[in-house]
Design a protein around this motif. Structure first.
Motif, PDB file in Angstrom:
ATOM      1  N   ARG A   1      -2.630  -0.866   5.848  1.00 49.97           N
ATOM      2  CA  ARG A   1      -1.566  -1.269   4.937  1.00 49.97           C
ATOM      3  C   ARG A   1      -2.130  -2.367   4.036  1.00 49.97           C
ATOM      4  O   ARG A   1      -2.417  -3.473   4.501  1.00 49.97           O
ATOM      5  CB  ARG A   1      -0.337  -1.752   5.709  1.00 49.97           C
ATOM      6  N   ALA A   2      -2.302  -2.031   2.777  1.00 47.26           N
ATOM      7  CA  ALA A   2      -2.959  -2.961   1.851  1.00 47.26           C
ATOM      8  C   ALA A   2      -2.111  -4.206   1.653  1.00 47.26           C
ATOM      9  O   ALA A   2      -0.915  -4.131   1.363  1.00 47.26           O
ATOM     10  CB  ALA A   2      -3.208  -2.269   0.517  1.00 47.26           C
TER      11      ALA A   2
ATOM     12  N   LEU B   1     -10.287  -3.426  -0.401  1.00 48.35           N
ATOM     13  CA  LEU B   1      -8.935  -3.880  -0.088  1.00 48.35           C
ATOM     14  C   LEU B   1      -8.932  -4.676   1.203  1.00 48.35           C
ATOM     15  O   LEU B   1      -9.851  -4.566   2.021  1.00 48.35           O
ATOM     16  CB  LEU B   1      -7.996  -2.682   0.031  1.00 48.35           C
ATOM     17  N   VAL B   2      -7.896  -5.465   1.390  1.00 50.54           N
ATOM     18  CA  VAL B   2      -7.678  -6.210   2.631  1.00 50.54           C
ATOM     19  C   VAL B   2      -6.376  -5.709   3.240  1.00 50.54           C
ATOM     20  O   VAL B   2      -5.353  -5.644   2.542  1.00 50.54           O
ATOM     21  CB  VAL B   2      -7.588  -7.723   2.365  1.00 50.54           C
ATOM     22  N   ASN B   3      -6.421  -5.330   4.518  1.00 45.45           N
ATOM     23  CA  ASN B   3      -5.204  -4.830   5.146  1.00 45.45           C
ATOM     24  C   ASN B   3      -4.370  -5.977   5.706  1.00 45.45           C
ATOM     25  O   ASN B   3      -4.724  -7.158   5.590  1.00 45.45           O
ATOM     26  CB  ASN B   3      -5.523  -3.782   6.220  1.00 45.45           C
TER      27      ASN B   3
ATOM     28  N   GLY C   1      -5.970  -8.669   7.812  1.00 46.95           N
ATOM     29  CA  GLY C   1      -7.037  -9.470   7.226  1.00 46.95           C
ATOM     30  C   GLY C   1      -8.390  -8.805   7.286  1.00 46.95           C
ATOM     31  O   GLY C   1      -9.422  -9.473   7.140  1.00 46.95           O
ATOM     32  N   GLU C   2      -8.426  -7.488   7.460  1.00 49.29           N
ATOM     33  CA  GLU C   2      -9.680  -6.738   7.538  1.00 49.29           C
ATOM     34  C   GLU C   2      -9.983  -6.099   6.183  1.00 49.29           C
ATOM     35  O   GLU C   2      -9.099  -5.505   5.557  1.00 49.29           O
ATOM     36  CB  GLU C   2      -9.575  -5.642   8.609  1.00 49.29           C
ATOM     37  N   VAL C   3     -11.215  -6.221   5.752  1.00 59.92           N
ATOM     38  CA  VAL C   3     -11.646  -5.598   4.497  1.00 59.92           C
ATOM     39  C   VAL C   3     -12.008  -4.143   4.769  1.00 59.92           C
ATOM     40  O   VAL C   3     -12.712  -3.841   5.743  1.00 59.92           O
ATOM     41  CB  VAL C   3     -12.849  -6.348   3.902  1.00 59.92           C
ATOM     42  N   PHE C   4     -11.531  -3.239   3.938  1.00 59.99           N
ATOM     43  CA  PHE C   4     -11.828  -1.817   4.148  1.00 59.99           C
ATOM     44  C   PHE C   4     -12.076  -1.129   2.817  1.00 59.99           C
ATOM     45  O   PHE C   4     -11.673  -1.614   1.750  1.00 59.99           O
ATOM     46  CB  PHE C   4     -10.695  -1.122   4.916  1.00 59.99           C
TER      47      PHE C   4
ATOM     48  N   ALA D   1     -11.861 -13.143   4.797  1.00 55.92           N
ATOM     49  CA  ALA D   1     -10.633 -12.500   4.312  1.00 55.92           C
ATOM     50  C   ALA D   1      -9.431 -12.833   5.192  1.00 55.92           C
ATOM     51  O   ALA D   1      -8.329 -13.084   4.682  1.00 55.92           O
ATOM     52  CB  ALA D   1     -10.829 -10.990   4.233  1.00 55.92           C
ATOM     53  N   ALA D   2      -9.601 -12.835   6.511  1.00 56.83           N
ATOM     54  CA  ALA D   2      -8.474 -13.096   7.407  1.00 56.83           C
ATOM     55  C   ALA D   2      -7.935 -14.507   7.210  1.00 56.83           C
ATOM     56  O   ALA D   2      -6.720 -14.726   7.152  1.00 56.83           O
ATOM     57  CB  ALA D   2      -8.897 -12.883   8.860  1.00 56.83           C
TER      58      ALA D   2
END
Length: 282
Positions: free
Chosen positions: A124-125, A143-145, A148-151, A173-174
């Motif tokens: 979920r962005a 994107l960051v979900n 706080g994970e970059v994907f 990011a988190a």
């Protein structure tokens, strides 16, 4: 009186003990028989596992399926599955499904007699990821979900065009998303919306608002940065009411207050006077 006679049966002869070599041969034969039986069972299991008579005939998909269609997921992951119902590697299958765009987590299990059940959780962005090397305004490619994970995903698939941009070192990011979630509700009291959060390699924080203004938060712990934001929001209405001009820049790094720059207001005061927009804590 005649004496009664008791008839005694002759005692049965004790069985003769087998020679040691015979007993060893019998034991060895039993061991060989057991090993042969186990070998036959192993061969049977191996044949069963590799047998074409137990194929996976269906892949059942459950969970989040908003970003991907069932045919798309199957087309991407199914070619990576090898083996039949018994031999398919569930961990390899999990990784295969998690390589599909927008899939964050997959749980794979067997359902007798020929079904592979897969439960999917999609990303979920929550923000766009620009990283530290990207130039401002160059655009984010990742994107960051919500965790706080970059994907990796196609940014163009995101319908929400109001996602904030996070620009910082890899692995941050988190922490950046966590700070944004704490500061944004505070700034919302002034109808300010954060569109970009920047963290330098030296740990200095900066936020940009949808109005074009920038907030310099400086360095410190999350609690210190939140406290500076609270102090700014608590007293900024006094500055806004006095000068009646839009905010361009606010420096919240000062220990005893903050300084602001307002559009159309000179920041060069006469000698000995208080600079416009300078606010001190009382």
């Amino acid at each position: 009186m005649p004496r009664s006679a008791t008839l005694r049966h002759p005692t049965a002869a004790a069985p003769l003990a087998l020679p040691v070599d015979v007993r060893l041969m019998n034991g060895l034969a039993s061991v060989i028989f057991v090993l042969a039986a186990l070998g036959m069972v192993a061969v049977g299991v191996l044949w069963l596992v590799r047998s074409p008579f137990f194929p996976i005939r269906a892949i059942q998909l459950d969970g989040d399926l908003q970003r991907n269609s069932v045919p798309t997921i199957r087309a991407n992951a199914a070619p990576q599955l090898a083996g039949n119902f018994f031999s398919v590697d569930l961990q390899a299958g999990r990784k295969a499904f998690e390589t599909v765009p927008w899939v964050r987590r997959a749980v794979v299990r067997r359902v007798w007699p020929d079904v592979l059940a897969v439960n999917l959780e999609e990303h979920r962005a929550a923000a766009l990821w620009e990283g530290q090397g990207g130039e401002e305004g160059a655009g984010a490619e990742r994107l960051v979900n919500s965790f706080g994970e970059v994907f990796e995903a196609n940014v163009g698939d995101v319908e929400d065009d109001s996602l904030p941009v996070l620009a910082g070192p890899e692995g941050s990011a988190a922490a950046m998303l966590a700070l944004l979630r704490r500061v944004q509700p505070t700034l919302a009291r002034l109808e300010m919306n954060v569109v970009r959060v920047q963290l330098s390699g030296r740990g200095s924080w900066r936020m940009e608002l949808d109005s074009g203004a920038a907030l310099e938060l400086g360095r410190g712990s999350e609690e210190e940065l939140v406290a500076r934001s609270e102090r700014f929001v608590r007293t900024y209405t006094q500055v806004a009411a006095r000068w009646q001009q839009p905010l361009e820049y606010a420096d919240l790094r000062h220990a005893d207050g903050y300084a602001v720059r307002l559009r159309g207001v000179s920041t060069t005061p006469p000698k000995g006077s208080t600079p416009p927009g300078a606010v001190k804590n009382n």
